[in-house]
Design an enzyme around this catalytic site. Structure first.
Site, PDB file in Angstrom:
ATOM      1  N   GLU A 210       0.841  -1.211   0.000  1.00  0.00           N
ATOM      2  CA  GLU A 210       0.000   0.000   0.000  1.00  0.00           C
ATOM      3  C   GLU A 210       0.873   1.258   0.000  1.00  0.00           C
ATOM      4  O   GLU A 210       0.561   2.247  -0.658  1.00  0.00           O
ATOM      5  CB  GLU A 210      -0.955   0.010   1.203  1.00  0.00           C
ATOM      6  CG  GLU A 210      -1.971  -1.112   1.188  1.00  0.00           C
ATOM      7  CD  GLU A 210      -2.708  -1.234  -0.138  1.00  0.00           C
ATOM      8  OE1 GLU A 210      -3.206  -0.218  -0.653  1.00  0.00           O
ATOM      9  OE2 GLU A 210      -2.767  -2.359  -0.682  1.00  0.00           O
TER      10      GLU A 210
ATOM     11  N   TRP B 246       1.600   1.706  -3.423  1.00  0.00           N
ATOM     12  CA  TRP B 246       0.557   2.390  -4.202  1.00  0.00           C
ATOM     13  C   TRP B 246       0.692   3.911  -4.048  1.00  0.00           C
ATOM     14  O   TRP B 246       0.479   4.666  -4.999  1.00  0.00           O
ATOM     15  CB  TRP B 246      -0.844   1.935  -3.762  1.00  0.00           C
ATOM     16  CG  TRP B 246      -1.311   0.735  -4.526  1.00  0.00           C
ATOM     17  CD1 TRP B 246      -1.267  -0.567  -4.111  1.00  0.00           C
ATOM     18  CD2 TRP B 246      -1.877   0.712  -5.852  1.00  0.00           C
ATOM     19  NE1 TRP B 246      -1.772  -1.381  -5.092  1.00  0.00           N
ATOM     20  CE2 TRP B 246      -2.162  -0.635  -6.165  1.00  0.00           C
ATOM     21  CE3 TRP B 246      -2.178   1.691  -6.796  1.00  0.00           C
ATOM     22  CZ2 TRP B 246      -2.730  -1.019  -7.386  1.00  0.00           C
ATOM     23  CZ3 TRP B 246      -2.743   1.299  -8.007  1.00  0.00           C
ATOM     24  CH2 TRP B 246      -3.001  -0.031  -8.296  1.00  0.00           C
TER      25      TRP B 246
ATOM     26  N   ASN C  32     -10.487   2.818   3.096  1.00  0.00           N
ATOM     27  CA  ASN C  32     -10.196   2.653   1.664  1.00  0.00           C
ATOM     28  C   ASN C  32     -11.251   1.834   0.933  1.00  0.00           C
ATOM     29  O   ASN C  32     -11.664   2.182  -0.171  1.00  0.00           O
ATOM     30  CB  ASN C  32      -8.821   2.012   1.486  1.00  0.00           C
ATOM     31  CG  ASN C  32      -8.459   1.875   0.015  1.00  0.00           C
ATOM     32  OD1 ASN C  32      -8.400   2.876  -0.705  1.00  0.00           O
ATOM     33  ND2 ASN C  32      -8.259   0.656  -0.444  1.00  0.00           N
TER      34      ASN C  32
ATOM     35  N   TRP D 165     -15.919  11.978 -12.332  1.00  0.00           N
ATOM     36  CA  TRP D 165     -15.044  11.671 -11.206  1.00  0.00           C
ATOM     37  C   TRP D 165     -14.385  12.928 -10.654  1.00  0.00           C
ATOM     38  O   TRP D 165     -14.086  13.010  -9.466  1.00  0.00           O
ATOM     39  CB  TRP D 165     -13.983  10.624 -11.594  1.00  0.00           C
ATOM     40  CG  TRP D 165     -13.040  11.048 -12.698  1.00  0.00           C
ATOM     41  CD1 TRP D 165     -13.195  10.808 -14.028  1.00  0.00           C
ATOM     42  CD2 TRP D 165     -11.808  11.783 -12.558  1.00  0.00           C
ATOM     43  NE1 TRP D 165     -12.132  11.350 -14.730  1.00  0.00           N
ATOM     44  CE2 TRP D 165     -11.270  11.945 -13.856  1.00  0.00           C
ATOM     45  CE3 TRP D 165     -11.107  12.318 -11.479  1.00  0.00           C
ATOM     46  CZ2 TRP D 165     -10.067  12.629 -14.101  1.00  0.00           C
ATOM     47  CZ3 TRP D 165      -9.908  12.994 -11.712  1.00  0.00           C
ATOM     48  CH2 TRP D 165      -9.414  13.140 -13.002  1.00  0.00           C
TER      49      TRP D 165
ATOM     50  N   TRP E  41      -9.436   8.196  -7.679  1.00  0.00           N
ATOM     51  CA  TRP E  41     -10.649   8.470  -8.461  1.00  0.00           C
ATOM     52  C   TRP E  41     -10.527   7.918  -9.869  1.00  0.00           C
ATOM     53  O   TRP E  41     -11.464   7.339 -10.405  1.00  0.00           O
ATOM     54  CB  TRP E  41     -10.966   9.967  -8.464  1.00  0.00           C
ATOM     55  CG  TRP E  41     -11.686  10.332  -7.196  1.00  0.00           C
ATOM     56  CD1 TRP E  41     -11.144  10.804  -6.045  1.00  0.00           C
ATOM     57  CD2 TRP E  41     -13.094  10.175  -6.944  1.00  0.00           C
ATOM     58  NE1 TRP E  41     -12.114  10.955  -5.093  1.00  0.00           N
ATOM     59  CE2 TRP E  41     -13.325  10.596  -5.617  1.00  0.00           C
ATOM     60  CE3 TRP E  41     -14.174   9.734  -7.699  1.00  0.00           C
ATOM     61  CZ2 TRP E  41     -14.598  10.574  -5.039  1.00  0.00           C
ATOM     62  CZ3 TRP E  41     -15.439   9.718  -7.133  1.00  0.00           C
ATOM     63  CH2 TRP E  41     -15.646  10.132  -5.812  1.00  0.00           C
TER      64      TRP E  41
END
Ligand code: FAD
Length: 485
Positions: free
Chosen positions: A277, A280, A343, A361, A384
């Protein structure tokens, strides 16, 4: 010796702060500076919830600096002109800062660096916010990565990130100390105080950041691989606002996480999932650096043709947590109340706006920007675009989250929904994620009256899904040869 200025931005900490350490190593007095210049930051200027965080984070940094015989000089105005003024007032010979990578700040900072150097001032800048520089990782053909797994594989295969640097034990103060604004003068706190829920949920600052990391590594990391998707459990680190403001850096997180695995091998799977993560986050920053247009435009250009719907009423219902889908509503209310959303629920709530309501978005990203305490241009944009299906390594558009099955799976006892949508608390678990489908006597016994105590769904899932898929098919037909550039 003439002093050095250290310009603090998204690095509001003393430990692992290479700009601060370089200033101390140069010798001579060190003057820490913060400049409030939101007009220059464009879309990276903090939203309302983030401003609350920033105020308290700056206060905490100032306290820590004072404990080392220093203090934070606070100014407001154009950053370049303010730094030049401070150089004039203090006779500083050097300015140090840690780099930021958002499109508008990057070009602004380059101009400031050139202007200071032209005036004979030493300027040095550093990486404090990422594990690796965005230009350091490329595909085999030298291009930026657009897919996460090979990106993270390449990141882990190369030289490990630099180890964190300890905080300087003391900071030599200058005999010439420039005037500082009081923090309140920046007007970061709202005139009408709506921040009670945020205050109750968070403590900004470097000490709270390290405490959150320690708690996560000792208590939660072992279960993270399973628990990270469960909004009903507190299974994640909640480090995101601390990382955004640089109260802790990713290299500190990386080193501490690896040390925890060495101490307790039972944590290995959880720590690997956790570092993924952090990966990410890294990926999001690298993508934004290479594709700066993506803050407003889809990375996959064919999505510019998507037939979005304008539906202000539905969008208002989404913002307020009144869509009639309990998981979405619980998440949106958690966001409004605490400035944060889990999340898994961010993905479901964002997908609902973009796919069920077909609202652009960018509108959802703007709402998140204003309400999240962790609002981060790179992570928000990636999140998004990922959800909408138009970004790097995105979820395919045709995969449309069903808020009911997501609720059943990730909030199996309805604990999360009951916490944030108390008007549904009396419903049996089997109906908690779909109150409209419960038999009337069951709803009546729970005190739920549709459209009186809780809304009926504002759209029908199956119909909304079919409409979204038709809209997607239209752009797919028109984009058979589209590519990402
Ligand atoms: P943990 O699970 O403990 O993860 C540790 C850290 O890894 C986080 O603090 C964060 O820095 C990083 N991270 C985790 N997941 C992601 C992810 N999917 N993408 C990038 N980094 C990640 N995160 C933000 O920090 N700011 C945002 O503005 C933001 N907007 C988002 C918008 C959408 C639509 C979506 C789907 C996700 C968004 N995220 C954002 C990512 C993610 O939801 C949060 O980082 C996470 O929920 C923070 O909680 P945590 O610190 O407990 O995470």
């Amino acid at each position: 010796m003439r002093p050095s200025l250290v310009w603090f931005r998204h690095d509001l900490r003393l430990a692992d702060n290479p700009a601060l350490s370089a200033a101390v190593a140069r010798g001579g007095p060190v003057i820490p500076v913060y400049i409030w210049s939101p007009q220059e930051e464009g879309e990276a200027a903090p939203g309302a919830a983030s401003r609350w965080w920033l105020h308290h984070s700056l206060a905490s940094l100032d306290t820590d600096l004072r404990a080392r015989g220093s203090g934070l000089v606070v100014r407001r105005g154009a950053a370049g002109a303010t730094l030049r003024t401070l150089v004039g007032e203090t006779g500083a010979a050097a300015v140090f800062w840690n780099r930021r990578y958002e499109p508008q700040t990057l070009s602004r900072d380059a101009d400031i660096k050139n202007a200071l150097r032209a005036g004979g001032v030493l300027v040095e800048t550093f990486n404090s916010g990422l594990l690796f520089e965005p230009w350091a990782l490329t595909t085999g053909t030298g291009k930026p990565f657009q897919v996460f797994t090979p990106f993270w594989k390449a990141a882990l295969a190369g030289k490990p990130p630099l180890g964190p640097i300890a905080a300087p034990p003391g900071l030599p103060a200058s005999s010439v100390w420039p005037a500082s604004l009081a923090l309140d003068a920046l007007g970061l706190l709202p005139a009408y105080d709506w921040t009670g829920g945020i205050r109750a949920a968070w403590t900004p600052g470097e000490h709270a950041a390290s405490a959150s990391l320690d708690r996560f590594l000792h208590d939660l990391a072992v279960g993270y691989a399973d628990d990270r998707n469960r909004p009903d459990l507190s299974g994640t680190s909640r480090l995101s606002p601390h990382l955004h403001f640089g109260e802790i850096g990713p290299r500190q997180v990386f080193a501490a996480a690896r040390a925890q695995t060495a101490r307790d091998p039972a944590c290995a799977a959880g720590i690997d999932a956790y570092l993924r993560e952090i990966g990410w986050r890294e990926f999001a920053h690298h993508v934004l650096f290479h594709f700066p247009r993506t803050t407003t435009e889809p990375l996959r250009r064919e999505f510019a043709e998507f037939p979005w719907a304008r539906n202000d009423r539905a969008q208002r219902a989404w913002r307020r947590g009144g869509t009639g889908y309990p998981l979405v509503d619980a998440g949106m209310r958690e966001l409004w109340h605490t400035g944060w959303m889990h999340n898994r629920v961010r993905m479901v709530a964002a997908s609902f706006l973009v796919k069920h309501l077909r609202v652009p978005w960018q509108d959802g990203a703007a709402w998140f920007w204003d309400t999240l305490v962790d609002a981060d241009l790179a992570n928000n944009t990636l999140g998004w675009q990922w959800t909408a299906g138009c970004g790097a390594d995105a979820a395919p558009f045709f995969r449309i989250f069903n808020p009911v099955t997501q609720g059943d799976r990730f909030d199996p006892d309805g604990t999360f929904v009951r916490r944030w949508v108390p008007e549904l608390a009396g419903l049996p678990t089997g109906w908690i994620h779909k109150p409209w489908a419960a038999p009337e006597p069951v709803r009546a016994a729970a005190g739920v009256v549709l459209d009186r105590t809780y809304p009926a769904p504002i759209v029908d899932h199956a119909k909304a899904r079919a409409t979204a898929l038709t809209a997607f098919a239209a752009i797919r037909r028109g984009a058979s040869n589209a590519s990402v550039t």
